[in-house]
Design a protein around this motif. Structure first.
Motif, PDB file in Angstrom:
ATOM      1  N   GLY A  10      46.861 -43.783  23.836  1.00 52.66           N
ATOM      2  CA  GLY A  10      46.819 -42.361  23.551  1.00 52.66           C
ATOM      3  C   GLY A  10      47.599 -42.061  22.289  1.00 52.66           C
ATOM      4  N   CYS A  11      48.117 -40.845  22.182  1.00 50.43           N
ATOM      5  CA  CYS A  11      48.826 -40.441  20.971  1.00 50.43           C
ATOM      6  C   CYS A  11      49.934 -39.450  21.331  1.00 50.43           C
ATOM      7  N   GLY A  12      51.170 -39.915  21.294  1.00 46.80           N
ATOM      8  CA  GLY A  12      52.296 -39.039  21.612  1.00 46.80           C
ATOM      9  C   GLY A  12      53.209 -39.664  22.644  1.00 46.80           C
ATOM     10  N   MET A  46      46.473 -39.752  31.920  1.00 49.13           N
ATOM     11  CA  MET A  46      46.984 -39.232  33.186  1.00 49.13           C
ATOM     12  C   MET A  46      47.153 -37.728  33.164  1.00 49.13           C
ATOM     13  N   HIS A  47      47.732 -37.216  32.100  1.00 50.63           N
ATOM     14  CA  HIS A  47      47.870 -35.773  31.910  1.00 50.63           C
ATOM     15  C   HIS A  47      48.204 -35.506  30.457  1.00 50.63           C
ATOM     16  N   VAL A  48      48.278 -34.237  30.092  1.00 48.59           N
ATOM     17  CA  VAL A  48      48.608 -33.832  28.729  1.00 48.59           C
ATOM     18  C   VAL A  48      49.968 -33.144  28.754  1.00 48.59           C
ATOM     19  N   ILE A  49      50.852 -33.596  27.862  1.00 47.06           N
ATOM     20  CA  ILE A  49      52.200 -33.028  27.774  1.00 47.06           C
ATOM     21  C   ILE A  49      52.337 -32.207  26.498  1.00 47.06           C
ATOM     22  N   ASN A  50      52.883 -31.012  26.618  1.00 43.82           N
ATOM     23  CA  ASN A  50      53.272 -30.217  25.456  1.00 43.82           C
ATOM     24  C   ASN A  50      54.517 -30.864  24.871  1.00 43.82           C
ATOM     25  N   HIS A  51      54.403 -31.416  23.678  1.00 38.27           N
ATOM     26  CA  HIS A  51      55.520 -32.164  23.102  1.00 38.27           C
ATOM     27  C   HIS A  51      56.631 -31.270  22.558  1.00 38.27           C
ATOM     28  N   LEU A  52      56.414 -29.965  22.539  1.00 33.41           N
ATOM     29  CA  LEU A  52      57.503 -29.039  22.202  1.00 33.41           C
ATOM     30  C   LEU A  52      58.382 -28.755  23.411  1.00 33.41           C
ATOM     31  N   THR A  53      57.757 -28.610  24.580  1.00 34.55           N
ATOM     32  CA  THR A  53      58.495 -28.239  25.785  1.00 34.55           C
ATOM     33  C   THR A  53      58.750 -29.406  26.728  1.00 34.55           C
TER      34      THR A  53
END
Length: 217
Positions: A10-12, A46-53
């Motif tokens: 993925g990316c992040g 698996m899921h998407v994470i807001n990389h700011l929060t």
């Protein structure tokens, strides 16, 4: 000239491949005279994470291959297309994607399982006596790939080290600027952002990991 397969997740950092680790891996390969091809699993992460929060994003889905293509500038193939016979070595950058999208260590701990497609590929390299480099959190898969007694590191995190030992591998302490080599299994690991406080620290260990992988190929 060695040809290396690089598997991204993925990316992040929080939901995919750690971007700095991935880029530093590719940079180190080029600097040390190897060529590479990137791969990633063609499935929803698996899921998407807001990389700011740092919080999951409700209702959003992303495909690990599509996301990893951001890092590879579009030059990437599905993991299903990876034939170990066409490459001299395998490298896997970390990031939580390695523990969420290649295996489920992030939620299952030492009861984890590795995704069948990745496990088949990684074991293919191991069974062909080709070197494997696992970076950051990715070494939690060492025993699943190489068998009981595989030696690896994630730095000095006691909880993760205990999980590695519980799964049948042997954890080795390692500073961020170095890598550890299990010669018998042709397995090389480095802590990267399990310990790194800067890009330069991560680079030192990743460069050493790449050097050792290429030396075994």
């Amino acid at each position: 000239m060695a040809k290396v397969a690089v598997v991204l997740s993925g990316c992040g950092v929080y939901d995919g491949a750690e971007i700095n680790e991935a880029v530093l891996t590719l940079l180190s390969l080029e600097q040390q005279g190897a060529t590479y091809q990137c791969f990633a699993p063609d499935r929803e992460q698996m899921h998407v994470i807001n990389h700011l929060t740092g919080e999951p994003v409700a209702g959003e889905t992303r495909n690990a291959l599509v996301e990893a293509a951001r890092i590879a500038r579009g030059d990437i193939k599905a993991l299903s297309a990876l034939n170990p016979g066409e490459f001299d070595a395998l490298l896997v950058p970390g990031g939580f994607g390695a523990a969420k999208n290649l295996c489920d260590f992030a939620v299952a701990g030492d009861q984890m399982s590795v995704q069948d497609d990745f496990l088949s590929v990684a074991r293919g390299f191991h069974q062909a006596n080709k070197p494997i480099g696992l970076i950051c959190i990715a070494p939690v898969m060492a025993a699943a790939i190489c068998g009981a007694g595989a030696q690896c590191t994630i730095g000095n995190d006691t909880e993760v080290a205990a999980a590695i030992d519980a799964m049948g591998a042997q954890h080795l302490q390692c500073p961020v600027t170095e890598a550890r080599v299990d010669v018998g299994n042709k397995l090389v690991t480095t802590p990267a952002y399990m310990l790194a406080g800067s890009v330069s620290e991560a680079y030192a260990g990743i460069s050493d990991c790449v050097k050792e992988v290429l030396a075994l190929s």
